[in-house]
Design a protein around this motif. Structure first.
Motif, PDB file in Angstrom:
ATOM      1  N   ILE A 175      29.931  13.925  31.530  1.00  0.00           N
ATOM      2  CA  ILE A 175      29.787  14.926  30.466  1.00  0.00           C
ATOM      3  C   ILE A 175      31.148  15.420  29.978  1.00  0.00           C
ATOM      4  N   TYR A 176      31.987  15.869  30.901  1.00  0.00           N
ATOM      5  CA  TYR A 176      33.328  16.275  30.469  1.00  0.00           C
ATOM      6  C   TYR A 176      34.326  16.109  31.600  1.00  0.00           C
ATOM      7  N   TRP A 177      35.596  16.022  31.205  1.00  0.00           N
ATOM      8  CA  TRP A 177      36.685  15.984  32.188  1.00  0.00           C
ATOM      9  C   TRP A 177      37.010  17.426  32.553  1.00  0.00           C
ATOM     10  N   TYR A 178      37.169  17.662  33.817  1.00  0.00           N
ATOM     11  CA  TYR A 178      37.346  19.019  34.310  1.00  0.00           C
ATOM     12  C   TYR A 178      38.648  19.680  33.846  1.00  0.00           C
ATOM     13  N   VAL A 179      38.577  20.988  33.727  1.00  0.00           N
ATOM     14  CA  VAL A 179      39.766  21.833  33.775  1.00  0.00           C
ATOM     15  C   VAL A 179      39.535  22.815  34.911  1.00  0.00           C
ATOM     16  N   SER A 180      40.589  23.139  35.629  1.00  0.00           N
ATOM     17  CA  SER A 180      40.453  24.156  36.667  1.00  0.00           C
ATOM     18  C   SER A 180      40.415  25.527  36.000  1.00  0.00           C
ATOM     19  N   LYS A 181      39.649  26.431  36.590  1.00  0.00           N
ATOM     20  CA  LYS A 181      39.521  27.787  36.036  1.00  0.00           C
ATOM     21  C   LYS A 181      39.740  28.792  37.163  1.00  0.00           C
ATOM     22  N   ASP A 182      40.979  29.213  37.338  1.00  0.00           N
ATOM     23  CA  ASP A 182      41.337  30.191  38.365  1.00  0.00           C
ATOM     24  C   ASP A 182      41.840  31.470  37.706  1.00  0.00           C
ATOM     25  N   VAL A 183      41.661  32.572  38.400  1.00  0.00           N
ATOM     26  CA  VAL A 183      42.263  33.832  37.972  1.00  0.00           C
ATOM     27  C   VAL A 183      43.075  34.340  39.163  1.00  0.00           C
ATOM     28  N   VAL A 184      44.347  34.638  38.913  1.00  0.00           N
ATOM     29  CA  VAL A 184      45.266  34.976  40.002  1.00  0.00           C
ATOM     30  C   VAL A 184      45.914  36.324  39.717  1.00  0.00           C
ATOM     31  N   SER A 185      45.824  37.215  40.675  1.00  0.00           N
ATOM     32  CA  SER A 185      46.405  38.549  40.545  1.00  0.00           C
ATOM     33  C   SER A 185      47.929  38.474  40.417  1.00  0.00           C
ATOM     34  N   PRO A 186      48.522  39.368  39.640  1.00  0.00           N
ATOM     35  CA  PRO A 186      49.991  39.426  39.560  1.00  0.00           C
ATOM     36  C   PRO A 186      50.649  39.718  40.908  1.00  0.00           C
ATOM     37  N   LYS A 187      49.864  40.213  41.867  1.00  0.00           N
ATOM     38  CA  LYS A 187      50.405  40.480  43.200  1.00  0.00           C
ATOM     39  C   LYS A 187      50.703  39.193  43.965  1.00  0.00           C
ATOM     40  N   ILE A 188      50.095  38.095  43.522  1.00  0.00           N
ATOM     41  CA  ILE A 188      50.205  36.835  44.259  1.00  0.00           C
ATOM     42  C   ILE A 188      51.367  36.003  43.714  1.00  0.00           C
ATOM     43  N   SER A 189      52.202  35.515  44.619  1.00  0.00           N
ATOM     44  CA  SER A 189      53.288  34.590  44.281  1.00  0.00           C
ATOM     45  C   SER A 189      53.040  33.264  44.996  1.00  0.00           C
ATOM     46  N   GLY A 190      53.618  32.197  44.445  1.00  0.00           N
ATOM     47  CA  GLY A 190      53.511  30.887  45.087  1.00  0.00           C
ATOM     48  C   GLY A 190      52.357  30.043  44.608  1.00  0.00           C
ATOM     49  N   PHE A 191      51.546  30.576  43.687  1.00  0.00           N
ATOM     50  CA  PHE A 191      50.428  29.806  43.153  1.00  0.00           C
ATOM     51  C   PHE A 191      50.972  28.804  42.130  1.00  0.00           C
ATOM     52  N   GLU A 192      50.767  27.513  42.393  1.00  0.00           N
ATOM     53  CA  GLU A 192      51.275  26.457  41.517  1.00  0.00           C
ATOM     54  C   GLU A 192      50.099  25.694  40.908  1.00  0.00           C
ATOM     55  N   GLU A 193      50.028  25.671  39.596  1.00  0.00           N
ATOM     56  CA  GLU A 193      49.001  24.866  38.935  1.00  0.00           C
ATOM     57  C   GLU A 193      49.248  23.388  39.257  1.00  0.00           C
ATOM     58  N   ASN A 194      48.176  22.649  39.543  1.00  0.00           N
ATOM     59  CA  ASN A 194      48.338  21.231  39.841  1.00  0.00           C
ATOM     60  C   ASN A 194      47.064  20.470  39.508  1.00  0.00           C
ATOM     61  N   ALA A 195      47.187  19.143  39.397  1.00  0.00           N
ATOM     62  CA  ALA A 195      46.086  18.302  38.933  1.00  0.00           C
ATOM     63  C   ALA A 195      44.948  18.192  39.930  1.00  0.00           C
ATOM     64  N   LYS A 196      45.166  18.620  41.180  1.00  0.00           N
ATOM     65  CA  LYS A 196      44.096  18.593  42.183  1.00  0.00           C
ATOM     66  C   LYS A 196      43.428  19.955  42.355  1.00  0.00           C
ATOM     67  N   ASN A 197      44.048  20.996  41.813  1.00  0.00           N
ATOM     68  CA  ASN A 197      43.571  22.360  41.998  1.00  0.00           C
ATOM     69  C   ASN A 197      43.430  22.718  43.482  1.00  0.00           C
ATOM     70  N   ILE A 198      44.416  22.297  44.259  1.00  0.00           N
ATOM     71  CA  ILE A 198      44.487  22.653  45.677  1.00  0.00           C
ATOM     72  C   ILE A 198      45.670  23.579  45.865  1.00  0.00           C
ATOM     73  N   PHE A 199      45.410  24.750  46.401  1.00  0.00           N
ATOM     74  CA  PHE A 199      46.498  25.689  46.696  1.00  0.00           C
ATOM     75  C   PHE A 199      46.271  26.238  48.100  1.00  0.00           C
ATOM     76  N   ARG A 200      47.048  25.717  49.046  1.00  0.00           N
ATOM     77  CA  ARG A 200      46.916  26.132  50.441  1.00  0.00           C
ATOM     78  C   ARG A 200      47.536  27.516  50.630  1.00  0.00           C
ATOM     79  N   THR A 201      46.900  28.310  51.461  1.00  0.00           N
ATOM     80  CA  THR A 201      47.315  29.701  51.650  1.00  0.00           C
ATOM     81  C   THR A 201      48.730  29.807  52.207  1.00  0.00           C
ATOM     82  N   ARG A 202      49.177  28.823  52.973  1.00  0.00           N
ATOM     83  CA  ARG A 202      50.501  28.916  53.612  1.00  0.00           C
ATOM     84  C   ARG A 202      51.624  29.045  52.595  1.00  0.00           C
TER      85      ARG A 202
END
Length: 538
Positions: A505-532
């Motif tokens: 039906i369609y090719w995915y886009v990731s849909k995340d919402v990230v608080s300004p308090k959070i640092s280290g969140f990197e957009e990527n093609a797998k949409n995997i962001f490990r907490t470490r």
């Protein structure tokens, strides 16, 4: 009923009190995780809502960096033979399970043997079929597990032999199917090893609490080799499939990260919370499966063609969802490595919609359906605002060809159990690439594996089967020339799509919402962001 609601209210209030009290003494991440994990066992898991938890408490030979690229994990280095078929991994010094037992090469041997053991019935075992003799062991053709191409040279050295050179193998080792499990515990407790009172890990976090239907809670592992650089002390992985409710809790400050949101709120988020919504193309396909088992109405290719060709994909991303998803007519996402340059595109996709509808009506008539004998189908989807919008729209698209649709939604775990059991006619599904190679999606359409007389279809929910397709996939698995391999895989994709094996039906886009308090969140093609890799400013 009254007692149940009261109990849930008390439990929720208690959980919130616990969160507030822990927040005073630790840096706590409140993560909206979506579905309810059905398991924390890496050999039993199947969804990204389980991957987020499992990938925090267990680490494989390789792991992901902040951009989801493969980097050393429990193995600090490795050597690859000149012919590309033998990988020798050297484990780090001092790595251990959280009960103090060392992590050894033997744990990895045991884990891979358990993964391929037909008795485990691991749906995702095929992801590691590049390993020598793994498929034959999984099918029961080979019963001596010592013939598996995974050997412990000593406690700190692991050797993995492949059937053929595999360009994506290191990337595949970041997947949870390649994670170790604690042999000493699994042999003692069996599947009970993942109960909270028993569970151990070797990753940056340790499971401390699991309240099904509410949350999983983990704490930082002080014995993890990189613990000094892990900034989040505690994680709550919250279960909540109601996206509108999740967004409200985010706005109230109860969640730090949303892993999905109602698509119709995208503009509002851009206007009122600029920079917090992250909508990024990534490697995955949203699709409907059709049950093609013998005797099922959708085993008729004419009906499958009529259904697929009358889905107006062009309006779903921009109009129904509003987040710009691109229409999918093939099975391999754009941008996938090791593939042909020209994507699959059927001729019917360029035919005016009115002509497609008329042809679909003719197909339905040939199949025995029409105004006097309409076809009624049940369309199943897992509870989610966006899935509902799409299901309602597609049901309306099928009305002109004489198909009546009954919508049925269920919680994620229940929904996927029904798909695996074949208890559906049309069902919503989605696939996010575990590694950047076309085989990762194309393997979904291979004929299942016979295990003790029972067919295990794995993630081929629709039971699509084509001998020529299977043969092309087999040839591609041993083809050393990447260009020739890409052509074989493209030929396989064409066969399956021409037979309407599923409805992309369609090719995915990731849909995340990230608080300004959070640092280290990197957009990527797998949409995997490990907490470490994350940190939080209180």
């Amino acid at each position: 009923m009254i007692f149940t609601k009261a109990f849930k209210a008390i439990a929720t209030a208690g959980a919130m009190a616990l969160m507030m009290s822990t927040a005073a003494s630790a840096v706590t991440l409140q993560l909206h995780n979506g579905g309810d994990p059905g398991t924390l066992d890496p050999h039993k898991a199947s969804g990204d809502w389980e991957n987020r938890v499992i990938g925090d408490y267990i680490e494989g030979l390789l792991t992901e960096n902040a951009k989801a690229e493969a980097i050393p994990g429990q193995a600090e280095s490795w050597d690859i033979s000149e012919d590309g078929t033998v990988y020798t991994f050297h484990l780090r010094d001092g790595i251990q399970w959280s009960d103090g037992e060392p992590v050894t090469a033997g744990d990895f041997v045991f884990a891979f043997q358990r993964l391929f053991n037909p008795a485990t019935a691991a749906d995702y075992a095929y992801l590691q079929f590049p390993i020598k003799n793994s498929e034959k062991i999984n099918s029961g053709e080979i019963t001596d597990f010592n013939e598996l191409g995974v050997k412990a040279i000593d406690d700190k050295t692991l050797e993995i032999t492949l059937e053929a050179p595999t360009p994506f193998f290191l990337d595949a080792l970041t997947h949870y199917t390649a994670y170790p499990v604690p042999q000493h515990l699994v042999e003692k407790l069996g599947d009970d090893w993942t109960k909270v009172e028993n569970i151990v890990g070797n990753g940056p976090y340790l499971i401390k609490e699991w309240l099904p239907g509410s949350y999983v809670r983990s704490e930082k592992n002080p014995d993890y080799y990189d613990a000094a650089n892990v900034q989040i002390d505690e994680v709550f992985y919250h279960v909540l499939e109601d996206q509108a409710a999740a967004l409200n809790r985010y706005r109230a400050g109860e969640f730090d990260i949303l892993t999905d949101f109602p698509a119709d709120q995208y503009q509002w988020l851009q206007d009122n919370m600029p920079g917090q919504a992250h909508v990024v193309p990534f490697l995955g396909v949203y699709y409907y499966v059709m049950n093609q088992e013998e005797g099922q109405v959708l085993s008729d290719i004419r009906i499958r063609e009529a259904l697929s060709t009358t889905v107006v994909r062009d309006v779903i991303g921009p109009d129904i969802l509003g987040t710009g998803e691109l229409p999918a007519y093939g099975w391999v996402p754009p941008g996938t490595n090791n593939y042909v340059d020209t994507p699959y595109h059927p001729a019917w996709a360029d035919t005016p919609y009115e002509e497609r509808v008329e042809h679909a009506k003719e197909l339905m008539t040939e199949a025995g359906y029409g105004p006097d004998n309409p076809l009624t189908l049940q369309l199943r989807y897992n509870t989610n605002d966006n899935h509902q919008r799409i299901a309602v729209a597609i049901a309306a698209m099928w009305e002109p060809i004489g198909v009546k649709v009954e919508l049925f939604n269920a919680e994620t775990a229940v929904h996927y159990d029904a798909l695996r059991a074949g208890d559906f006619q049309v069902g919503r599904a989605g696939w996010l690439l575990d590694y950047n190679d076309p085989s990762n999606t194309l393997d979904l359409l291979k004929t299942g594996v016979s295990q003790d007389g029972t067919m295990n279809w794995g993630n081929n929910y629709g039971r699509y089967s084509n001998a020529e397709y299977d043969e092309l996939m087999k040839k591609a698995s041993t083809e050393l020339d990447l260009v020739a391999r890409g052509k074989l895989l493209a030929d396989a994709e064409k066969i399956a799509m021409d037979e309407f094996a599923a409805i992309p039906i369609y090719w995915y886009v990731s849909k995340d919402v990230v608080s300004p308090k959070i640092s280290g969140f990197e957009e990527n093609a797998k949409n995997i962001f490990r907490t470490r890799w994350l940190s939080k400013a209180e």
